[in-house]
Every structure is written in C-alpha cells, then in structure tokens.
Design an enzyme around this catalytic site. Structure first.
Site, mmCIF file in Angstrom:
data_model
loop_
_atom_site.group_PDB
_atom_site.id
_atom_site.type_symbol
_atom_site.label_atom_id
_atom_site.label_comp_id
_atom_site.label_asym_id
_atom_site.label_seq_id
_atom_site.Cartn_x
_atom_site.Cartn_y
_atom_site.Cartn_z
ATOM 1 N N HIS A 154 15.049 38.589 30.736
ATOM 2 C CA HIS A 154 16.472 38.981 30.695
ATOM 3 C C HIS A 154 17.206 38.572 31.973
ATOM 4 O O HIS A 154 18.163 39.212 32.383
ATOM 5 C CB HIS A 154 16.637 40.498 30.498
ATOM 6 C CG HIS A 154 15.792 41.064 29.412
ATOM 7 N ND1 HIS A 154 16.196 41.132 28.106
ATOM 8 C CD2 HIS A 154 14.531 41.550 29.444
ATOM 9 C CE1 HIS A 154 15.243 41.667 27.370
ATOM 10 N NE2 HIS A 154 14.204 41.917 28.153
ATOM 11 N N SER A 275 31.886 16.499 46.536
ATOM 12 C CA SER A 275 33.173 16.853 45.957
ATOM 13 C C SER A 275 34.252 16.033 46.655
ATOM 14 O O SER A 275 34.165 15.757 47.850
ATOM 15 C CB SER A 275 33.430 18.346 46.164
ATOM 16 O OG SER A 275 34.811 18.616 46.171
ATOM 17 N N LYS A 281 30.363 20.329 49.998
ATOM 18 C CA LYS A 281 29.632 20.489 48.732
ATOM 19 C C LYS A 281 28.539 19.466 48.495
ATOM 20 O O LYS A 281 28.687 18.285 48.793
ATOM 21 C CB LYS A 281 30.619 20.393 47.560
ATOM 22 C CG LYS A 281 31.642 21.486 47.549
ATOM 23 C CD LYS A 281 31.194 22.690 46.765
ATOM 24 C CE LYS A 281 31.430 22.439 45.296
ATOM 25 N NZ LYS A 281 30.882 23.514 44.501
ATOM 26 N N GLU A 288 23.548 19.206 35.586
ATOM 27 C CA GLU A 288 24.636 19.597 34.677
ATOM 28 C C GLU A 288 24.818 18.558 33.563
ATOM 29 O O GLU A 288 25.079 18.903 32.407
ATOM 30 C CB GLU A 288 25.936 19.768 35.462
ATOM 31 C CG GLU A 288 25.900 21.006 36.345
ATOM 32 C CD GLU A 288 26.990 21.008 37.394
ATOM 33 O OE1 GLU A 288 27.790 21.929 37.412
ATOM 34 O OE2 GLU A 288 27.049 20.068 38.206
#
Ligand code: ARG
Length: 457
Positions: A154, A275, A281, A288
C-alpha cells in the site's frame, strides 16, 4: 504501375490512390517480402509451374533488388505497397519473365506471410533485449543480496527486504514476458503462403517446400483462416503491453526513489535531463517516457482488437492497418527496454539512505508479534500487543530498535533479552529464509534459479 486495372474503365482518383497506399509504412517489410518471393519462386521452379530457367532469372533479379535496397542504391517509392513495388521493379529489370512471379499466389497470402516472417525475427530481437535486461538486474541482485531497504505494501513501509530480493522480483516478471513472447511466436510460425486470395490455388504447389525454405514450423491448414488470421497481433501486443507495464512499474518506483524525499537512488547524468528554467533540476525523463510509452502500447492493444472484431471472413483491407500498430509497438518496446537497461546499469544506490529508511516505520513489528507467538501467545493477541508497543513508540518518538528490554517487559513479562535481537533489521531479514523469501542466502539461491532459467530460455 498498378498490379491491377484490366477491368477498370477509368483511372482511380488521386486521393483514393493515396488513401489506399501502404508503402510509406510497409516498406519496412522489404526484406521479408523479397525472401518470401524467392522461396515461392524456388518452389514454382521445382514444381515445374514455371521453368527452372525462369525461376533462376527471377531469383537473381530479386536478390539484386534486395542488395540495391540495402546499399541504398534503390529507393522504395512509386508503388501502392511493398509487394507491388518489388514486382514492378523486377519486371523493370528482367522484363516479361518477372510477370510470372505472382503465379499461384495472391497479395493476401503474401502479406500474411511477410508479416509473420517479420514478427518472428522481431520477437527474437526483443527477447535478446529482455535477456540483457534480466542479466543486468541479476548482477545488481547479486551485488545487493545483503543490502537492506524498506519493503512496501500500500506504498507504506511494511517489512524490510533486500535490494537483491527486489531485483529478483522484476527478473521473475521479465522472464515470464520472455516466455509469453516465445509462446506467441509458436502461433506465428504457420505458413499462410499457398492459400491464394482465400480459397487455395489450382496449381500443383508444394507448400511443405516453401515452409521449409522459409523456416516455418507448420503450414496453415485452412486458406480462409490463413489469409485473415491476425490473432497473433493481439497476442504479440498483449505480451508487449505486459512488458511495458512491468517497465512502467519500475519506472514509477524509481521516479519516487530519485526524488529528494526518498533519495534511494541517484540517476546517472547520462540518463537524466535538465530544465530550461530551473537550473538546479535533474529530471528522470527517461523513466517518465518509459511510463508514458507503455500507455501507447496498451492503446495499440485496444486498436488491434478493435481492428479485428467485426471483420467478416476472409481478407479485408482493414487488415492493412495491422502494420502501423505492430511497428509502433515494436519500436516503443525495444527502445524502452534499451533505455531502461541503460538507466539500471548506471544508477547509484544510496544504500545508507535505504537502510536508515528501513529502520524507521516500525517495519520489524511483525517480528515482535512472531516472537510472542513462538512463545505461545496466540498470534491475534500478539498482534494486538505489538500494536500497542508501536503506539507507545509513536507517542514517545522512538524506533522499535530504541526500546530496552524493560520497555518490552512493561507490555508483557514474557519478553526476554533475545527480543532485542529479534527486532534488529539484519535478523528480521535473515530470518525470512522460507523458499522465495528475502533472506540474503535465499536471495542468492533464487538468483541461481533465475540465472538457470534465463540460460534455458
Ligand atoms: N497492402 C495490402 C495489405 O497490407 C496487401 C494486400 C492487398 N490485398 C488486396 N486484396 N488488396 O494488406
């Protein structure tokens, strides 16, 4: 030049020709189409359907065309589809004899053969990539058979596990994926060529010979089914969707693991992106995209099923649309496996962070309950009492490992010195020695089993 037109009294509309054409995507089948034609032509010659001389002339011409395409001397253009292109090029090169190539076949059994040949090779290629991915994961499993981290259910800390155990889990998934692809290949391995347009052929063809020449294990036993069967499309894409889904799971986990809050891993800069606005970043774009592209494959599965569901027997032009779905699936799955392999090979594990995270979250609570149960306390009571111990820790901002024997005894005098060992993370992990469990020795045994399986596949 078209392969048809005798019965037509006027030209087709330009728009209709464009709409009908598949060359821009089925050009990818050129090699398999030509090899299929060569085998067909050998068979025609050996059966005396055309003369040996004609057969040889056609085969030489086809071999030259293949060579010229591979050397970029011949551009694939100016035809309705790849089958028309090859035939028209052959006629251009060898003249009238070229017109005999299409004897005893139709584009319907031809394209069904091409796509099966193509997909058999493609599956072998993807299987090799998956095996490589498994090998990379098994190496990490070996190196981290003793590395302790938090295990989750979970998405809440549940029980400590080893990082090696985690990797073995993914190897299990990818081995199943390999099995599925190989199993699907068995049903692709039947030769449709010789089925004609739909009803077979009047020529004395030898399908056994063609199958042998092309390396097919079987021959399709029904011509109607042979020209229309694309079941394997759904099977193949479904196998790929599962691979994508497994890759997407690990991608999702590692996106979290790479963020500051987890910091379990540091992704290699070679597989990170920046970025355009935030200079600090380092983004996990590779992961992704793997997550994103797996969605595309799931979509392709739906497209394939929808494409097939309402087609009457036998061949219908809808089937031309099978190819973009197959190629897109193939491209996405292959690139995702390669990229994931690169990410996994180069990642750095922050094992201290993993360990300290496993220490928090009361993940050895089950072991206290088990400790009591082994001393005769009914498990349900032991569970309840341990819950109260955890609550005490939460209130006093303590870890289970911080408790002294006296603290335990306040809850039940049955506790002895050895409870302090029972909650130590190393022991919690080492004690899970059941077959398939997370104990390092067990993880090493599982690695052996998985390595053996990988070799056998
Ligand atoms: N380009 C076609 C396809 O991919 C080849 C078969 C054409 N057959 C026909 N009867 N028009 O399906």
């Amino acid at each position: 030049m078209k392969l048809w037109g005798g019965v037509f009294t006027r030209k087709t509309e330009k728009l209709a020709d464009e709409f009908n054409s598949s060359l821009c995507f089925d050009c990818r089948l050129y090699k398999h189409d030509i090899l299929g034609s060569i085998a067909h032509c050998k068979m025609l010659g050996s059966q005396k359907i055309i003369s040996e001389k004609e057969s040889k002339l056609i085969i030489d011409g086809l071999e030259q065309i293949l060579k010229d395409i591979e050397n970029s001397k011949l551009k694939i253009e100016g035809a309705e589809d790849i089958h028309s292109f090859v035939e028209q090029e052959l006629i251009k090169r060898i003249g009238e004899t070229g017109k005999k190539l299409h004897t005893a076949r139709s584009r319907n059994d031809q394209v069904a053969t091409d796509i099966r040949m193509y997909l058999k090779d493609s599956i072998d290629n993807t299987v090799t990539k998956l095996k490589n991915l498994c090998a990379v994961m098994l190496e990490h499993a070996q190196n981290h058979a003793d590395t302790i981290m938090a295990g989750y259910t979970h998405m809440q800390k549940a029980q400590p596990i080893t990082l090696g155990h985690y990797f073995n889990a993914y190897v299990c998934m990818f081995l199943r994926d390999i099995e599925r692809l190989k199993d699907c290949k068995k049903r692709i391995d039947g030769l449709p060529l010789g089925s004609g347009a739909l009803a077979g052929t009047t020529y004395p063809i030898d399908r056994e010979l063609t199958a042998k020449l092309l390396g097919f294990a079987e021959i399709s036993p029904n011509s109607l089914d042979a020209v229309s069967d694309r079941d394997f499309l759904v099977e193949y894409i479904s196998a790929c969707a599962l691979i994508g889904l497994h890759m997407s799971k690990i991608a999702e986990e590692w996106i979290y693991w790479a963020c500051d809050e987890f910091s379990y891993i540091t992704l290699d800069e070679g597989y990170s992106t920046g970025s355009s606005i935030m200079p600090q970043k380092k983004n996990p774009d590779m992961l992704e995209l793997i997550r994103g592209k797996s969605a595309k494959i799931i979509g392709n599965l739906t497209s394939a099923a929808a494409l097939l569901k309402a087609q009457p027997l036998s061949y219908n032009k809808d089937l031309q649309e099978d190819k973009p779905i197959i190629f897109d699936t193939e491209d996405n799955i292959n690139i995702c496996i390669d990229v994931l392999c690169g990410v996994i090979k180069t990642v750095k594990f922050n094992t201290d962070k993993m360990y300290s995270s496993a220490l928090g979250g009361y993940s050895s609570a089950t072991d206290i309950a088990d400790y009591l149960a082994k001393k005769g306390v009914p498990f349900r009571d032991a569970h309840n009492l341990t819950g109260r111990i955890v609550l005490y820790c939460i209130k006093n901002n303590l870890k289970l490992e911080d408790l002294k024997l006296n603290d335990f005894k306040k809850f039940n005098p049955i506790f002895e010195q050895d409870v302090l060992d029972a909650v130590k993370l190393e022991n919690v992990v080492n004690n899970r020695k059941s077959f398939g469990g997370t104990a390092p020795d067990q993880v090493r045994k599982t690695i052996e089993i998985l390595e053996k399986k990988l070799k056998e596949l």
